[in-house]
Design a protein around this motif. Structure first.
Motif, mmCIF file in Angstrom:
data_model
loop_
_atom_site.group_PDB
_atom_site.id
_atom_site.type_symbol
_atom_site.label_atom_id
_atom_site.label_comp_id
_atom_site.label_asym_id
_atom_site.label_seq_id
_atom_site.Cartn_x
_atom_site.Cartn_y
_atom_site.Cartn_z
ATOM 1 N N THR A 276 29.242 -3.852 29.062
ATOM 2 C CA THR A 276 29.151 -5.199 29.643
ATOM 3 C C THR A 276 30.559 -5.703 29.942
ATOM 4 O OG1 THR A 276 27.106 -5.720 28.469
ATOM 5 C CG2 THR A 276 28.390 -7.575 29.285
ATOM 6 N N VAL A 277 30.812 -5.978 31.213
ATOM 7 C CA VAL A 277 32.136 -6.462 31.621
ATOM 8 C C VAL A 277 32.181 -7.987 31.593
ATOM 9 C CG1 VAL A 277 33.803 -6.562 33.516
ATOM 10 C CG2 VAL A 277 32.592 -4.424 33.024
ATOM 11 N N LEU A 278 31.131 -8.647 32.097
ATOM 12 C CA LEU A 278 31.084 -10.107 32.125
ATOM 13 C C LEU A 278 29.826 -10.594 31.423
ATOM 14 C CD1 LEU A 278 32.181 -12.869 33.181
ATOM 15 C CD2 LEU A 278 30.750 -12.523 35.200
ATOM 16 N N ASP A 279 30.008 -11.537 30.501
ATOM 17 C CA ASP A 279 28.889 -12.140 29.780
ATOM 18 C C ASP A 279 29.051 -13.660 29.826
ATOM 19 O OD1 ASP A 279 26.796 -12.824 28.166
ATOM 20 O OD2 ASP A 279 27.567 -11.869 26.339
ATOM 21 N N VAL A 280 28.233 -14.310 30.649
ATOM 22 C CA VAL A 280 28.256 -15.777 30.768
ATOM 23 C C VAL A 280 27.125 -16.335 29.903
ATOM 24 C CG1 VAL A 280 27.993 -17.731 32.340
ATOM 25 C CG2 VAL A 280 29.230 -15.685 33.087
ATOM 26 N N GLU A 281 27.482 -17.208 28.958
ATOM 27 C CA GLU A 281 26.494 -17.732 28.013
ATOM 28 C C GLU A 281 26.439 -19.251 28.081
ATOM 29 O OE1 GLU A 281 27.815 -16.315 24.238
ATOM 30 O OE2 GLU A 281 27.265 -14.214 24.617
ATOM 31 N N VAL A 342 34.936 -11.860 29.170
ATOM 32 C CA VAL A 342 35.339 -10.720 29.989
ATOM 33 C C VAL A 342 35.732 -9.602 29.036
ATOM 34 C CG1 VAL A 342 36.935 -9.845 31.722
ATOM 35 C CG2 VAL A 342 36.122 -12.199 31.866
ATOM 36 N N LEU A 343 34.923 -8.527 28.999
ATOM 37 C CA LEU A 343 35.109 -7.428 28.048
ATOM 38 C C LEU A 343 35.212 -7.954 26.609
ATOM 39 C CD1 LEU A 343 37.561 -5.181 30.104
ATOM 40 C CD2 LEU A 343 35.139 -4.764 29.650
ATOM 41 N N GLY A 344 34.355 -8.928 26.303
ATOM 42 C CA GLY A 344 34.251 -9.459 24.944
ATOM 43 C C GLY A 344 35.172 -10.611 24.624
ATOM 44 N N ALA A 345 36.192 -10.873 25.467
ATOM 45 C CA ALA A 345 37.152 -11.957 25.203
ATOM 46 C C ALA A 345 36.690 -13.227 25.919
ATOM 47 C CB ALA A 345 38.538 -11.563 25.668
ATOM 48 N N GLY A 349 38.120 -22.254 28.484
ATOM 49 C CA GLY A 349 38.983 -23.201 27.794
ATOM 50 C C GLY A 349 40.370 -22.678 27.487
ATOM 51 N N LEU A 350 40.691 -21.442 27.896
ATOM 52 C CA LEU A 350 42.033 -20.911 27.631
ATOM 53 C C LEU A 350 43.084 -21.656 28.452
ATOM 54 C CD1 LEU A 350 41.672 -17.004 27.516
ATOM 55 C CD2 LEU A 350 41.933 -18.581 25.602
ATOM 56 N N ARG A 351 44.288 -21.781 27.887
ATOM 57 C CA ARG A 351 45.404 -22.358 28.627
ATOM 58 C C ARG A 351 45.876 -21.381 29.700
ATOM 59 N NH1 ARG A 351 49.684 -23.484 24.075
ATOM 60 N NH2 ARG A 351 49.054 -21.332 23.672
ATOM 61 N N GLU A 352 46.600 -21.893 30.702
ATOM 62 C CA GLU A 352 47.051 -21.072 31.824
ATOM 63 C C GLU A 352 47.868 -19.876 31.344
ATOM 64 O OE1 GLU A 352 47.205 -19.846 35.661
ATOM 65 O OE2 GLU A 352 46.081 -21.590 34.922
ATOM 66 N N ARG A 353 48.745 -20.092 30.369
ATOM 67 C CA ARG A 353 49.587 -19.004 29.866
ATOM 68 C C ARG A 353 48.739 -17.905 29.229
ATOM 69 N NH1 ARG A 353 54.335 -20.514 25.770
ATOM 70 N NH2 ARG A 353 55.129 -21.452 27.701
#
Length: 549
Positions: A276-281, A342-345, A349-353
């Motif tokens: 699974t590459v993309l998992d939208v929950e 994306v690949l489990g990550a 909400g992640l920051r741009e960096r």
């Protein structure tokens, strides 16, 4: 015999450019009878728009015109600009491809329709506004008494196109020229516009010249077809004859390139055991409302997955939430709730960096390559840009750019050219090469072929399938063209008002839809066969109800 509403005889148009004269149209002749729909088809650069615009005198000063163009008793090619102004909108009118650009954003739609009325009559403003309301009602715009005071930005794309048609018919012209009138519209809205044009032709008896590259639209609406290539007419025939027995090789190639819903017969590949590459929950996106208004929910509790090597088609009308979902997956829109893995990550909400290393795994192909490519960068520089951003070495960058140009089947010497020097298909190949530069695990393609001719589109789709088979990337393919989705997708998700109403394999969703909304989408797709299209139109008449778009 009835006198033609439009006559074009031996028309030749040459444009003066810095690089020398350019032959746009050569020795073109055709006529259109009152009440007839003539479709002019061909690829970009074939001369179809130049030929039809000569009928309304809208060619630029650099154009040198030879030949005869007559509307009724008016010889257009012998008229001054002042004389042309007097007949535009009166004897001949035009519906443009992009109503958002054709309408003036500073004036209400009622005022703009009223101006068209007053330009050819002596009525006052009050009577012109009353006529505007009548015309809006005639073209099927809901609540015309209220919407006559709306500005263009307050209307949907389909509603704006209805306003353009109202302006075009305001003075009951003998000839209406419709230049790609449905290209920018959703499939259901496009179907409603085609019904409207057909009804107007029957009601007013005007001649309709339809310029398009959509052969399904031609099959649905046209009586006769003119096929153009390189500024010349290669074939003219009644619509049923042209589709059943095309005489010219170019016409046959055009028809073969048209994607046909249900034409793919192979079994859907099973990707259930793949990574699974993309998992939208449970993805939810809300936008704050204007002062005193509640928040607007664009995406509401959406969940789906995409496996490696799989293509998921995300379909729906404008406003269904599909583009917002794509923006969230790329990290261009922050979700209100839910997870995007994306690949489990989880990247929600992640920051741009923190997003930068994740973006190495993502590639994006946008709808319009002309605006998504930097005009100041050469092709080679544009493809190299993501490699440079992610600090790949110079020697490796040069080698990778050369390899990618070869992978997308572009000539080796193209790397030094700029986007404006390329065709639409070449620009989209550059966009695809740039998206694949970092060997992404997931490719997001947002309407990547909607701006392309059918033959160019067919080549891009074939290339896309070939590259996916080689690279095994997962793909989120966002589109409103169900025939294209049917060609590419393994599974399909149907969105309506921000929610998923149906999902499943390509054959299940598009071949045997269970939800009324999906059935309406499928029924609205015109097929490139006039006999079959007429049968489908009658069979699906009960599905065309609902609010006007």
């Amino acid at each position: 015999m009835t006198e033609p509403a439009l006559t074009v005889q031996s028309l030749t148009v040459v444009f003066a450019t810095d690089a020398g004269p350019v032959d746009a149209v050569t020795d073109v002749s055709f006529d259109v009878q009152p009440g007839e729909v003539l479709a002019i088809v061909g690829e970009s650069g074939s001369g179809k728009s130049v030929s039809s615009r000569s009928a309304i005198g809208l060619l630029p000063p650099t154009a040198h015109v030879d030949g005869l163009v007559r509307v009724g008793t008016h010889t257009i090619t012998a008229m001054s600009e002042r004389e042309l102004t007097a007949i535009r909108g009166g004897d001949v009118s035009m519906v443009f491809q992009e109503p958002g650009l054709a309408l003036d954003p500073l004036f209400t739609v009622g005022y703009q329709i009223g101006e068209a009325v007053r330009a050819h009559s002596s009525v006052g403003r009050k009577a012109a506004k009353a006529r505007a309301v009548e015309l809006l009602e005639l073209v099927g715009l809901p609540d015309p008494e209220h919407r006559v005071d709306f500005y263009p930005h307050e209307l949907s794309g389909g509603q704006k196109q209805r306003v353009m048609i109202a302006i075009a018919i305001a003075c009951e012209p003998k000839v209406i020229i419709a230049d790609e009138p449905t290209t920018a519209l959703d499939v259901t809205v496009a179907a409603e516009i085609l019904v409207l044009l057909r009804e107007l032709r029957d009601r007013t008896g005007c001649a309709l010249v339809l310029i398009t590259h959509n052969m399904g639209v031609v099959a649905d609406l046209a009586d006769r077809v003119v096929v153009m290539k390189d500024g010349r007419i290669v074939e003219q025939a009644p619509v049923e004859q042209l589709f059943a027995r095309p005489a010219n090789d170019y016409t046959r190639a055009l028809l073969v390139a048209v994607p046909h819903l249900g034409s793919r017969s192979d079994e859907v590949e099973d990707h259930s055991s793949a990574e699974t590459v993309l998992d939208v929950e449970h993805l939810t996106v809300r936008f704050p409302g204007a002062l005193g208004r509640p928040a607007f929910t664009a995406v509401d509790d959406v969940s789906f997955t995409i496996a490696r090597g799989e293509t998921l088609g995300l379909v729906g009308e404008s406003g269904s939430g599909k583009t917002t979902i794509g923006r969230c997956v790329v990290g261009l829109q922050r979700p209100t709730a839910g997870a995007i893995k994306v690949l489990g990550a989880n990247i929600a909400g992640l920051r741009e960096r923190d997003l930068r290393p994740v973006r190495r795994r993502l590639g994006v192909v946008f709808q319009d390559p002309a605006t998504s490519l930097n005009p100041r960068l050469t092709v080679g520089e544009a493809i190299a840009e993501p490699l440079i951003v992610h600090k790949v070495g110079r020697a490796a960058v040069r080698a990778k750019v050369t390899q990618l140009i070869d992978d997308v089947q572009l000539p080796k010497d193209i790397s030094g050219r700029y986007p404006h020097e390329l065709s639409g298909g070449q620009r989209q190949r550059v966009s695809l090469a740039r998206a694949l530069a970092l060997q992404p695990d997931l490719l997001i393609a947002d309407e990547p072929t909607s701006a392309l001719d059918v033959s160019v589109q067919a080549k891009i789709l074939e290339l896309f399938e070939q590259l996916q088979a080689e690279c095994q990337f997962a793909c989120l393919f966002i589109s409103h063209d169900l025939a294209v989705v049917d060609l590419l997708a393994d599974r399909v998700v149907v969105c309506k008002s921000g929610t998923i109403v149906e999902e499943g394999t390509r054959t299940a969703v598009l071949g045997h839809p269970t939800h009324d909304y999906t059935r309406r989408l499928v029924a609205a797709v015109p097929v490139p066969d006039p006999v079959e299209q007429r049968r489908r139109r009658m069979a699906n008449a009960h599905l065309s109800g609902g609010a006007q778009a």
